[in-house]
Design an enzyme around this catalytic site. Structure first.
Site, PDB file in Angstrom:
ATOM      1  N   ASP A  12       0.913  -1.140  -0.385  1.00 42.19           N
ATOM      2  CA  ASP A  12      -0.238  -0.175  -0.483  1.00 42.19           C
ATOM      3  C   ASP A  12       0.544   1.295   0.069  1.00 42.19           C
ATOM      4  O   ASP A  12       2.570   1.102   0.507  1.00 42.19           O
ATOM      5  CB  ASP A  12      -0.620   0.486   0.765  1.00 42.19           C
ATOM      6  CG  ASP A  12      -1.803   1.498   1.459  1.00 42.19           C
ATOM      7  OD1 ASP A  12      -2.144   1.983  -0.156  1.00 42.19           O
ATOM      8  OD2 ASP A  12      -2.096   1.612   2.797  1.00 42.19           O
ATOM      9  N   SER A  13       0.318   2.453   0.017  1.00 42.52           N
ATOM     10  CA  SER A  13       1.165   3.729  -0.060  1.00 42.52           C
ATOM     11  C   SER A  13       1.481   3.734   1.390  1.00 42.52           C
ATOM     12  O   SER A  13       2.078   4.905   1.316  1.00 42.52           O
ATOM     13  CB  SER A  13       0.356   4.316  -0.772  1.00 42.52           C
ATOM     14  OG  SER A  13      -0.969   4.977  -0.206  1.00 42.52           O
ATOM     15  N   TYR A  44      -0.476   8.435  -2.622  1.00 39.51           N
ATOM     16  CA  TYR A  44      -0.539   8.147  -4.080  1.00 39.51           C
ATOM     17  C   TYR A  44      -1.907   8.579  -4.671  1.00 39.51           C
ATOM     18  O   TYR A  44      -1.742   8.990  -6.195  1.00 39.51           O
ATOM     19  CB  TYR A  44      -0.699   6.430  -4.161  1.00 39.51           C
ATOM     20  CG  TYR A  44       0.511   5.386  -4.142  1.00 39.51           C
ATOM     21  CD1 TYR A  44       1.837   5.200  -3.507  1.00 39.51           C
ATOM     22  CD2 TYR A  44       0.567   4.655  -4.468  1.00 39.51           C
ATOM     23  CE1 TYR A  44       2.734   5.093  -3.218  1.00 39.51           C
ATOM     24  CE2 TYR A  44       1.561   3.426  -4.412  1.00 39.51           C
ATOM     25  CZ  TYR A  44       2.500   3.736  -3.766  1.00 39.51           C
ATOM     26  OH  TYR A  44       3.809   2.531  -3.976  1.00 39.51           O
ATOM     27  N   GLY A  45      -2.269   8.966  -3.951  1.00 46.25           N
ATOM     28  CA  GLY A  45      -4.107   9.744  -4.445  1.00 46.25           C
ATOM     29  C   GLY A  45      -4.342  10.657  -5.465  1.00 46.25           C
ATOM     30  O   GLY A  45      -4.922  11.246  -5.674  1.00 46.25           O
ATOM     31  N   CYS A  75      -4.147  -1.170  -1.702  1.00 50.11           N
ATOM     32  CA  CYS A  75      -4.753  -0.190  -2.623  1.00 50.11           C
ATOM     33  C   CYS A  75      -5.340  -0.130  -3.070  1.00 50.11           C
ATOM     34  O   CYS A  75      -5.045  -0.389  -4.049  1.00 50.11           O
ATOM     35  CB  CYS A  75      -2.822   0.655  -2.706  1.00 50.11           C
ATOM     36  SG  CYS A  75      -2.878   2.016  -2.670  1.00 50.11           S
ATOM     37  N   CYS A 184     -11.041   3.571  -0.046  1.00 53.62           N
ATOM     38  CA  CYS A 184      -9.479   3.935   0.542  1.00 53.62           C
ATOM     39  C   CYS A 184      -9.090   2.375   1.326  1.00 53.62           C
ATOM     40  O   CYS A 184      -9.684   2.956   2.602  1.00 53.62           O
ATOM     41  CB  CYS A 184      -9.054   5.306   0.673  1.00 53.62           C
ATOM     42  SG  CYS A 184      -7.734   5.658   1.078  1.00 53.62           S
TER      43      CYS A 184
HETATM   44  N1  DGL Z   1      -4.347   3.515   0.945  1.00 54.16           N
HETATM   45  C1  DGL Z   1      -5.020   4.080  -0.945  1.00 54.16           C
HETATM   46  C2  DGL Z   1      -5.912   3.737  -0.715  1.00 54.16           C
HETATM   47  O1  DGL Z   1      -6.263   2.618  -0.633  1.00 54.16           O
HETATM   48  C3  DGL Z   1      -4.286   4.924  -0.820  1.00 54.16           C
HETATM   49  C4  DGL Z   1      -3.917   5.888  -0.330  1.00 54.16           C
HETATM   50  C5  DGL Z   1      -3.193   7.418  -0.903  1.00 54.16           C
HETATM   51  O2  DGL Z   1      -1.718   7.055  -0.702  1.00 54.16           O
HETATM   52  O3  DGL Z   1      -3.691   8.358  -1.394  1.00 54.16           O
HETATM   53  O4  DGL Z   1      -6.434   4.544  -2.101  1.00 54.16           O
END
Ligand code: DGL
Length: 260
Positions: A12-13, A44-45, A75, A184
């Site tokens: 995951d991020s 990551y978003g 993620c 998320c």
């Molecule tokens: N936990 C992530 C997801 O499910 C990513 C959140 C992110 O890093 O923006 O989207």
């Protein structure tokens, strides 16, 4: 070669995907697992599709070097932007997570559902294609600006968090949603805070349990479920402050810093 004792890899991020790891671990406690939190690159978003693909490839390469037999992309943002590329590039099975719109849409009585997710997920083509198929419900989309950063900083119970959630959820409540989809993997950690804002008539759905069942099905189909009766070995890596990851887990879990 018998792959059954090889670990399941998760990435995951950041720390949020541990919400998915928990569900998989509850269903498959005998599996060995390796979790990689790429917290240094969170969120990551807000990244481009190309950047998300490159980071997802890098994370997968690390997990494959550790001999993982299957990868859970824990993620939504990485899944909705990169899973096709990962499946095309690597020979192992991948389990992705996507916002659970389908069960919410099927069960909604008000025909209005809310979804809280990152910009990267809500803007992805994969999400749009799925959302388009549910013509019988209105889907009220809300980007959770700032939520992942606060969780990554360990600020889940802060006044800033309460204020952001209030701003994101009140308009959905006003539009009479009866299901709230957490799109998320970080957001299940906010359920106690969310429940302080939404009325009990609004049900919260996330994807963890479905991912765990799917992981079990695929391991079973491929005949690589770990037959061991002992609890699996669980290892966690973070390339940022490991105390944040340690604090969200049981204190006994093995958490290591990774210069990655
Ligand atoms: N936990 C992530 C997801 O499910 C990513 C959140 C992110 O890093 O923006 O989207």
């Amino acid at each position: 070669m018998d792959m059954s004792s090889q670990p399941i890899g998760f990435f995951d991020s950041g720390i949020g995907g541990t919400s998915i790891w928990r569900e998989v671990n509850a269903l498959l406690p005998h599996e060995n697992t390796i979790y990689l939190a790429d917290s240094k690159n969170a969120p990551y978003g807000l990244k481009s599709k190309e950047e998300i693909i490159a980071l997802s490839i890098k994370n997968t390469e690390f997990l494959l070097e550790q001999n993982c037999k299957l990868i859970v992309v824990a993620c939504n943002t990485a899944t909705t932007n990169a899973i096709n590329e990962l499946r095309a590039k690597f020979p192992v099975p991948f389990i992705g997570i996507e916002p659970a719109i389908k069960p919410a849409a099927i069960q909604s009585k008000t025909h209005k559902i809310g979804i809280l997710a990152t910009k990267g997920t809500l803007n992805s083509q994969l999400f749009h294609e799925k959302a388009k198929t549910h013509t019988d419900v209105d889907i009220i989309e809300q980007i959770g600006h700032g939520l992942v950063q606060l969780i990554e900083n360990g600020d889940m119970d802060s006044p800033e968090m309460a204020e952001l959630l209030e701003n994101y959820l009140q308009p959905m409540i006003a539009q009479n949603i009866d299901y709230l989809v957490l799109g998320c993997s970080h957001y299940p950690y906010l359920i106690p805070q969310i429940k302080k804002i939404i009325p009990p008539t609004i049900k919260i759905i996330d994807s963890g349990e479905a991912v765990a069942k799917q992981t079990k099905n695929i391991l079973d189909q491929k005949k690589i479920l770990n037959p061991s009766l002992a609890l699996g070995n669980k290892v966690f890596y973070s390339n940022s402050d490991i105390t944040v990851l340690q604090n969200i887990l049981n204190q006994k879990e093995k958490v290591f810093f990774l210069d990655f």
